[in-house]
Design a protein around this motif. Sequence first.
Motif, PDB file in Angstrom:
ATOM      1  N   SER B 220      29.031  41.185  29.349  1.00 53.65           N
ATOM      2  CA  SER B 220      28.493  41.244  30.711  1.00 53.65           C
ATOM      3  C   SER B 220      27.512  42.402  30.886  1.00 53.65           C
ATOM      4  CB  SER B 220      29.623  41.337  31.738  1.00 53.65           C
ATOM      5  OG  SER B 220      30.290  42.579  31.622  1.00 53.65           O
ATOM      6  N   LYS B 221      27.600  43.417  30.010  1.00 55.28           N
ATOM      7  CA  LYS B 221      26.666  44.539  30.175  1.00 55.28           C
ATOM      8  C   LYS B 221      25.223  44.117  29.923  1.00 55.28           C
ATOM      9  CE  LYS B 221      28.390  46.602  25.783  1.00 55.28           C
ATOM     10  NZ  LYS B 221      29.681  45.894  25.726  1.00 55.28           N
ATOM     11  N   ASP B 222      25.022  42.984  29.241  1.00 58.65           N
ATOM     12  CA  ASP B 222      23.670  42.499  28.968  1.00 58.65           C
ATOM     13  C   ASP B 222      23.121  41.596  30.081  1.00 58.65           C
ATOM     14  OD1 ASP B 222      24.027  43.779  26.545  1.00 58.65           O
ATOM     15  OD2 ASP B 222      24.715  41.947  25.543  1.00 58.65           O
ATOM     16  N   VAL B 223      23.972  41.232  31.028  1.00 59.20           N
ATOM     17  CA  VAL B 223      23.527  40.310  32.085  1.00 59.20           C
ATOM     18  C   VAL B 223      23.748  40.980  33.442  1.00 59.20           C
ATOM     19  CG1 VAL B 223      23.775  38.008  33.084  1.00 59.20           C
ATOM     20  CG2 VAL B 223      24.151  38.346  30.615  1.00 59.20           C
ATOM     21  N   PRO B 224      22.687  41.577  33.995  1.00 56.93           N
ATOM     22  CA  PRO B 224      22.822  42.349  35.233  1.00 56.93           C
ATOM     23  C   PRO B 224      23.482  41.538  36.351  1.00 56.93           C
ATOM     24  CG  PRO B 224      20.619  42.591  34.302  1.00 56.93           C
ATOM     25  CD  PRO B 224      21.304  41.540  33.494  1.00 56.93           C
ATOM     26  N   GLY B 225      24.422  42.176  37.012  1.00 55.26           N
ATOM     27  CA  GLY B 225      25.090  41.525  38.147  1.00 55.26           C
ATOM     28  C   GLY B 225      26.287  40.675  37.760  1.00 55.26           C
ATOM     29  N   SER B 226      26.496  40.482  36.453  1.00 57.18           N
ATOM     30  CA  SER B 226      27.565  39.555  36.067  1.00 57.18           C
ATOM     31  C   SER B 226      28.945  40.213  36.093  1.00 57.18           C
ATOM     32  CB  SER B 226      27.289  38.960  34.686  1.00 57.18           C
ATOM     33  OG  SER B 226      27.306  39.964  33.690  1.00 57.18           O
ATOM     34  N   ARG B 227      29.004  41.505  35.806  1.00 51.53           N
ATOM     35  CA  ARG B 227      30.310  42.171  35.746  1.00 51.53           C
ATOM     36  C   ARG B 227      31.054  42.083  37.076  1.00 51.53           C
ATOM     37  NH1 ARG B 227      32.851  46.218  32.183  1.00 51.53           N
ATOM     38  NH2 ARG B 227      34.821  46.662  33.221  1.00 51.53           N
ATOM     39  N   GLU B 228      30.305  42.098  38.173  1.00 52.88           N
ATOM     40  CA  GLU B 228      30.917  42.016  39.513  1.00 52.88           C
ATOM     41  C   GLU B 228      31.462  40.616  39.813  1.00 52.88           C
ATOM     42  OE1 GLU B 228      27.527  43.475  39.266  1.00 52.88           O
ATOM     43  OE2 GLU B 228      28.880  45.074  38.615  1.00 52.88           O
ATOM     44  N   LEU B 229      31.213  39.695  38.879  1.00 52.99           N
ATOM     45  CA  LEU B 229      31.657  38.311  39.090  1.00 52.99           C
ATOM     46  C   LEU B 229      32.615  37.872  37.991  1.00 52.99           C
ATOM     47  CD1 LEU B 229      28.138  37.071  40.108  1.00 52.99           C
ATOM     48  CD2 LEU B 229      30.146  37.015  41.596  1.00 52.99           C
ATOM     49  N   LEU B 230      33.271  38.852  37.369  1.00 56.43           N
ATOM     50  CA  LEU B 230      34.111  38.561  36.213  1.00 56.43           C
ATOM     51  C   LEU B 230      35.514  39.114  36.384  1.00 56.43           C
ATOM     52  CD1 LEU B 230      32.332  39.304  32.817  1.00 56.43           C
ATOM     53  CD2 LEU B 230      33.421  37.177  33.556  1.00 56.43           C
ATOM     54  N   ALA B 231      36.508  38.294  36.039  1.00 55.43           N
ATOM     55  CA  ALA B 231      37.874  38.799  35.876  1.00 55.43           C
ATOM     56  C   ALA B 231      38.288  38.490  34.444  1.00 55.43           C
ATOM     57  CB  ALA B 231      38.821  38.128  36.862  1.00 55.43           C
ATOM     58  N   HIS B 232      39.014  39.414  33.840  1.00 54.31           N
ATOM     59  CA  HIS B 232      39.412  39.263  32.437  1.00 54.31           C
ATOM     60  C   HIS B 232      40.919  39.504  32.347  1.00 54.31           C
ATOM     61  CE1 HIS B 232      38.842  39.840  27.975  1.00 54.31           C
ATOM     62  NE2 HIS B 232      39.947  40.552  28.131  1.00 54.31           N
ATOM     63  N   CYS B 233      41.644  38.558  31.724  1.00 57.01           N
ATOM     64  CA  CYS B 233      43.093  38.703  31.587  1.00 57.01           C
ATOM     65  C   CYS B 233      43.440  38.930  30.124  1.00 57.01           C
ATOM     66  CB  CYS B 233      43.822  37.455  32.066  1.00 57.01           C
ATOM     67  SG  CYS B 233      43.338  36.917  33.707  1.00 57.01           S
ATOM     68  N   GLY B 234      44.213  39.964  29.855  1.00 54.98           N
ATOM     69  CA  GLY B 234      44.663  40.266  28.507  1.00 54.98           C
ATOM     70  C   GLY B 234      46.181  40.268  28.438  1.00 54.98           C
ATOM     71  N   SER B 235      46.714  40.335  27.216  1.00 56.37           N
ATOM     72  CA  SER B 235      48.160  40.205  27.035  1.00 56.37           C
ATOM     73  C   SER B 235      48.595  40.801  25.712  1.00 56.37           C
ATOM     74  CB  SER B 235      48.524  38.719  27.058  1.00 56.37           C
ATOM     75  OG  SER B 235      49.849  38.522  26.658  1.00 56.37           O
ATOM     76  N   LEU B 236      49.782  41.409  25.690  1.00 54.51           N
ATOM     77  CA  LEU B 236      50.373  41.844  24.421  1.00 54.51           C
ATOM     78  C   LEU B 236      51.308  40.775  23.846  1.00 54.51           C
ATOM     79  CD1 LEU B 236      51.279  45.607  25.103  1.00 54.51           C
ATOM     80  CD2 LEU B 236      49.253  44.685  23.958  1.00 54.51           C
ATOM     81  N   SER B 237      51.446  39.647  24.548  1.00 51.96           N
ATOM     82  CA  SER B 237      52.472  38.668  24.174  1.00 51.96           C
ATOM     83  C   SER B 237      52.267  38.064  22.801  1.00 51.96           C
ATOM     84  CB  SER B 237      52.527  37.545  25.208  1.00 51.96           C
ATOM     85  OG  SER B 237      52.985  38.044  26.442  1.00 51.96           O
ATOM     86  N   LYS B 238      51.030  37.745  22.458  1.00 42.97           N
ATOM     87  CA  LYS B 238      50.822  37.014  21.213  1.00 42.97           C
ATOM     88  C   LYS B 238      50.712  37.949  20.007  1.00 42.97           C
ATOM     89  CE  LYS B 238      50.691  33.127  23.475  1.00 42.97           C
ATOM     90  NZ  LYS B 238      50.815  33.586  24.864  1.00 42.97           N
ATOM     91  N   VAL B 239      50.365  39.203  20.246  1.00 39.41           N
ATOM     92  CA  VAL B 239      50.155  40.106  19.122  1.00 39.41           C
ATOM     93  C   VAL B 239      51.300  41.107  18.930  1.00 39.41           C
ATOM     94  CG1 VAL B 239      47.659  39.913  19.095  1.00 39.41           C
ATOM     95  CG2 VAL B 239      48.734  41.606  20.592  1.00 39.41           C
ATOM     96  N   LEU B 240      52.031  41.425  19.998  1.00 38.17           N
ATOM     97  CA  LEU B 240      53.110  42.408  19.853  1.00 38.17           C
ATOM     98  C   LEU B 240      54.467  41.796  20.197  1.00 38.17           C
ATOM     99  CD1 LEU B 240      53.932  45.327  19.222  1.00 38.17           C
ATOM    100  CD2 LEU B 240      53.536  45.884  21.631  1.00 38.17           C
ATOM    101  N   SER B 241      54.656  41.409  21.457  1.00 36.04           N
ATOM    102  CA  SER B 241      55.925  40.812  21.878  1.00 36.04           C
ATOM    103  C   SER B 241      55.779  40.197  23.254  1.00 36.04           C
ATOM    104  CB  SER B 241      57.020  41.883  21.930  1.00 36.04           C
ATOM    105  OG  SER B 241      58.013  41.542  22.889  1.00 36.04           O
ATOM    106  N   PRO B 242      56.112  38.901  23.386  1.00 32.16           N
ATOM    107  CA  PRO B 242      56.063  38.276  24.713  1.00 32.16           C
ATOM    108  C   PRO B 242      57.163  38.792  25.628  1.00 32.16           C
ATOM    109  CG  PRO B 242      56.293  36.616  22.950  1.00 32.16           C
ATOM    110  CD  PRO B 242      56.547  37.953  22.337  1.00 32.16           C
ATOM    111  N   GLY B 243      58.293  39.221  25.012  1.00 34.13           N
ATOM    112  CA  GLY B 243      59.454  39.619  25.797  1.00 34.13           C
ATOM    113  C   GLY B 243      59.213  40.847  26.649  1.00 34.13           C
TER     114      GLY B 243
END
Lengths: 395, 395
Positions: B220-243
Amino acid sequence: MQFASRLDNVETSAIRELFKLLGKPGIISFAGGFPDSAMFDVEGLKEASQKALTEEPGGALQYGATEGYEPLRTQLSSFMKTKGVDVDPSGLIVTTGSQQALDLLGKTMISPGDKVIVEGPTFLATIQCFRLYGAQLISAPIDANGVKTDELEKLIAEHKPKFVYLIPTFGNPSGAMLSLERRKKVLELAVKYQTLIVEDDPYGDLYFGEAPPPSIMSLSKDVPGSRELLAHCGSLSKVLSPGLRIGWMIAPPALLAKATMCKQFSDAHTSTFSQATAAQYLKSGRMPATLAHVREVYGQRAQAMGAALKRELGDAVSFTQPNGGLFFWARLTGANGKLADANELAKRAIEKLVAFVPGAPFFAEKPDVATLRLSFATADVAKIEEGVKRLGQAL
Amino acid sequence: MQFASRLDNVETSAIRELFKLLGKPGIISFAGGFPDSAMFDVEGLKEASQKALTEEPGGALQYGATEGYEPLRTQLSSFMKTKGVDVDPSGLIVTTGSQQALDLLGKTMISPGDKVIVEGPTFLATIQCFRLYGAQLISAPIDANGVKTDELEKLIAEHKPKFVYLIPTFGNPSGAMLSLERRKKVLELAVKYQTLIVEDDPYGDLYFGEAPPPSIMSLSKDVPGSRELLAHCGSLSKVLSPGLRIGWMIAPPALLAKATMCKQFSDAHTSTFSQATAAQYLKSGRMPATLAHVREVYGQRAQAMGAALKRELGDAVSFTQPNGGLFFWARLTGANGKLADANELAKRAIEKLVAFVPGAPFFAEKPDVATLRLSFATADVAKIEEGVKRLGQAL
């Protein structure tokens, strides 16, 4: 950005603003709604978490059933049995704190515009939680013996609510204790009007002298047909640790199944790591000593706060001495021309380096601005005495 | 008991019924969507949890900020930086698994009747989660390079959706990888149509060969104005532990504030015990080795499954070999008069003691009954080969 219309029903709470001021150096706070960290059984929880990761690491770290981690459900079923409630492990679901039980009740039961009866005053996060689902909240008046059941009956008959939400034992913020007679009356009203009753019971184990009357859920065995109209929410937050986020809900099978479906899409399941730790803790047999300890310490603090309030504020406040829970619920009488507005007093109190929560936001309808909530849980006896002295000066 | 009208939009999933059959003795399951328990770094998590309870027991066991435990937010901010995303700790909130991030997006953004564009196919629990808030879901078609951005643009222009939900990297169930070019196009569409884009990224760290293209958030840093229109979801479930139930959401401040308010009434906060443990784990520096390990093992399994599918099923299925994630997404071609209905195949497969998930429920619109999802995560190479052989026999 245009947010969902349901957010129009809820404001950021005035209390949150107050909490920002609590970082002031030297402040004595009676504002919190949390237990004292010094009371956590850290050693017991260390052992429990290691045991959980040693004995069944897969169970503690993998995805788990939405309904809850089976060994914890079994322990909670036994825990409820010690409190007179006969419930099979499959008759309860584990929730991410009892706050999530409220959220699942809202999601499962409340269509926009539905009416829900709550106590006036009631738990602030309940008001906001149910309003987010579009509930229209009706306030039922209380006294020191809890909700006035004759008034409650009138409101049920008039409004035909989706359910009635009560904190019958050491209510937050009221500290009130629903009498045995009224508990039975509530069960009779459930059957008579075929209305769901939600009993929220995070404080029932925190009694200082003799045990409170049995929970409404426990008494339901004496009122035929009432158990099918009851949901009961429990929590380890006030007696063991809020950070684990372990609550539970007991409810009729159909409601429990729908709530489980909603939970699946809310957070999949409660942390199995927390659940396995809590299960090991309950299994370790340390809970009775932990309960005895918190009862003793909070009992002393409640004693100290009651005495200090009488000494320092005299007839400028009225209150009932609580026999359990975390809170004093007081009312400014305005006697001798003293202040009778708790919002104003809160501002003056912060200047004197003492904090409490004004009572008005705890009312879903008709706020009483003379009321205030004081927690005695997190300050020791000396701090309580000093804090109440400052409060007297602020007044 | 009359439940809330929002429940009318959601059915108990057909997949849940299938999962009940997985207890059959001797079954080889490719049906799950979870990582292999044998891959959990139990020792590392034991140390991390002990450290959490020793160094700051109050923080790990007390109520915490709804936004998340500060040391974990700091660690997650650093973790995102290693992945090319510049985010301040205050620019993300911790969620109870990334499932809760979806729930909070639904609660915060979706009014009943609002349109939301998802990939066809997409994550099943997303479909149900958003429908509970009354969303009308529109499916955007995908190929092996992810969502077809020309089709997506037409759908955005036509439906003016509340937001677009994408799993651009090793999507569930598709395993598809949105190409770099299309990622940029998505950002341009966000700005052009002023549409919120939700990037769900639980699998981005699970790549087998070279790293995938940077996340949409990172680009998004390459596309002006796009960061304000973005939500990003991350998770430790698949790489560390879902529990542990540790997810997070990065979003514009106004959205993050509203989501935090909604979270306050959903579960108050994510388990501080889990959060403090995850923070200590990330701080310990063990994550890179853990990631290397899961990438290697899952990579071998993906290799084995691809080869076995070619060998045992030949031209009766078509699929793209995934370069990461947990899943094969395949399509029954019907070649040589073979079965082209994955529901029917699933039934026959259970009889042959192998399980997978039919693809149809993953479509919000126009289900493709010839599709199926196979997870290579939880069976070792020998089991994968045997399981695919059985699948060939079932076909």
